[in-house]
Write a protein that holds these residues in place. Structure first.
Motif, short mmCIF file in Angstrom:
data_model
loop_
_atom_site.label_atom_id
_atom_site.label_comp_id
_atom_site.label_asym_id
_atom_site.label_seq_id
_atom_site.Cartn_x
_atom_site.Cartn_y
_atom_site.Cartn_z
N ASP A 52 0.88 -1.14 -0.06
CA ASP A 52 0.07 0.29 -0.06
C ASP A 52 0.84 1.40 0.03
O ASP A 52 0.50 2.20 -0.73
N GLN A 85 -7.43 1.75 -1.00
CA GLN A 85 -6.64 0.65 -0.77
C GLN A 85 -7.02 -0.15 0.32
O GLN A 85 -8.17 -0.09 0.78
N THR A 87 -5.85 -4.44 1.62
CA THR A 87 -5.81 -5.66 0.97
C THR A 87 -6.59 -6.67 1.82
O THR A 87 -7.42 -7.53 1.68
N PHE A 113 -7.91 -11.13 -1.53
CA PHE A 113 -7.61 -10.06 -2.39
C PHE A 113 -7.55 -10.04 -3.72
O PHE A 113 -7.47 -9.08 -4.39
N SER A 114 -7.00 -11.25 -4.10
CA SER A 114 -6.54 -11.55 -5.70
C SER A 114 -7.48 -11.35 -6.44
O SER A 114 -8.70 -11.71 -6.21
N TYR A 128 -4.98 -7.02 -7.86
CA TYR A 128 -5.37 -7.18 -6.35
C TYR A 128 -6.50 -5.85 -6.06
O TYR A 128 -6.11 -4.84 -6.52
N GLY A 130 -7.63 -3.17 -3.91
CA GLY A 130 -6.80 -2.17 -3.09
C GLY A 130 -5.98 -1.38 -4.53
O GLY A 130 -5.32 -0.42 -4.10
N GLY A 135 -10.50 -1.43 -2.09
CA GLY A 135 -10.18 -2.36 -1.27
C GLY A 135 -10.97 -2.02 0.09
O GLY A 135 -12.09 -1.47 0.10
N CYS A 165 -1.80 -11.37 3.05
CA CYS A 165 -0.80 -11.07 2.54
C CYS A 165 0.32 -11.70 2.93
O CYS A 165 1.29 -12.36 2.32
#
Length: 276
Positions: A52, A85, A87, A113-114, A128, A130, A135, A165
């Motif tokens: 981010d 943003q 994730t 988040f993918s 992704y 975000g 996000g 992540c």
């Protein structure tokens, strides 16, 4: 119980590349409506990634100019401003789009988040949430229903928001290195998010993790499953690892630091060992 969804929400908007001044806290952002095949979640926790920060700064560079302003996805950039943003998101489903079972309303979910732009296993065209779409730095977030995974655990939402992540990165590293039960893995940067994930994921595989961590983190590393800890910057690394491993060969090095450690790590690794 039905959740009343407002028309506007608070959110943090990324308005362009730059410093913290590019993050704008707004109280009147429209709540997204879930499209067909999507769900709307009320966000209860969202982690912050270095990704981010680097996306905000445009710090990814290019092949020709590492100092150039460039975002995470350099080929076919999908980042537009303003962007929300965030994730690693956890929340509860409060509404569903067309084609999604209404019984999913109320589920406690963790967000994958993918953004999968292909139907095969290739990650060449991945994006992704975000970045390519909004996000979790907001009160509400819309996402594909298949990316909202039900969780049943005593862990809090805040704890769950540290997972995705870091643990995804660690899992992919260990998959690539083919770490197997009974093998010994040396983990550098072990007290960070990805490093601590690798220590735990190695234990889950029946492998033996040895942590390299900065001073003051030794007890925490042992608590989450490290067999032994080598304190970074204190003495010779090669000798420290040999003592910590009890002479066992190092089958895998999971290196999150690199730099000046790299040559020593190659020397520490057993013949035909794997480095990731």
């Amino acid at each position: 119980m039905m959740h009343s969804v407002p028309k506007t929400m608070t959110a943090v908007l990324l308005t362009g590349h730059g410093g913290l001044e590019k993050l704008v806290y707004s109280r009147d952002v429209p709540v997204p409506a879930p499209a067909a095949g999507e769900v709307l979640i009320k966000v209860t926790a969202c982690g912050m990634n270095n990704t981010d920060v680097w996306v905000r700064e445009g710090a990814y560079g290019t092949e020709d100019d590492p100092s150039a302003v460039s975002t995470w996805r350099r080929h076919g950039n999908t980042l537009t401003f303003p962007r929300i943003q965030g994730t690693d998101t956890v929340g509860h489903i409060v509404a569903v789009g067309e084609g999604v079972d209404r019984a999913r309303t109320g589920e406690r979910v963790m967000v994958d988040f993918s953004i999968y732009n292909r139907d095969d296993d290739s990650l060449a065209d991945i994006d992704y949430m975000g970045h390519g779409r909004d996000g979790g730095y907001a009160e509400y977030m819309a996402l594909p229903a298949e990316n909202a995974h039900v969780v049943a655990t005593d862990l809090t939402d805040v704890e769950l928001a540290t997972f995705c992540c870091a643990y995804l990165t660690g899992e992919r590293m260990l998959e690539r290195a083919r770490l197997a039960a009974g093998e010994t893995v040396l983990v550098t940067g072990a007290s960070g998010g990805v490093g601590s994930a690798i220590v735990q994921l190695a234990r889950a595989r029946g492998a033996v993790p040895i942590a390299v961590a900065r001073p003051g983190k030794e007890a925490a590393m042992l608590e989450i499953g490290a067999e032994a800890v080598v304190t970074r910057g204190q003495g010779d690394l090669t000798e420290g690892v040999e003592a910590a491993s009890g002479g066992r060969p190092i089958d895998v090095v999971a290196d999150l630091v690199g730099g000046p450690l790299f040559n020593d790590l190659l020397k520490i690794l057993r013949p035909e060992g794997r480095y990731t």
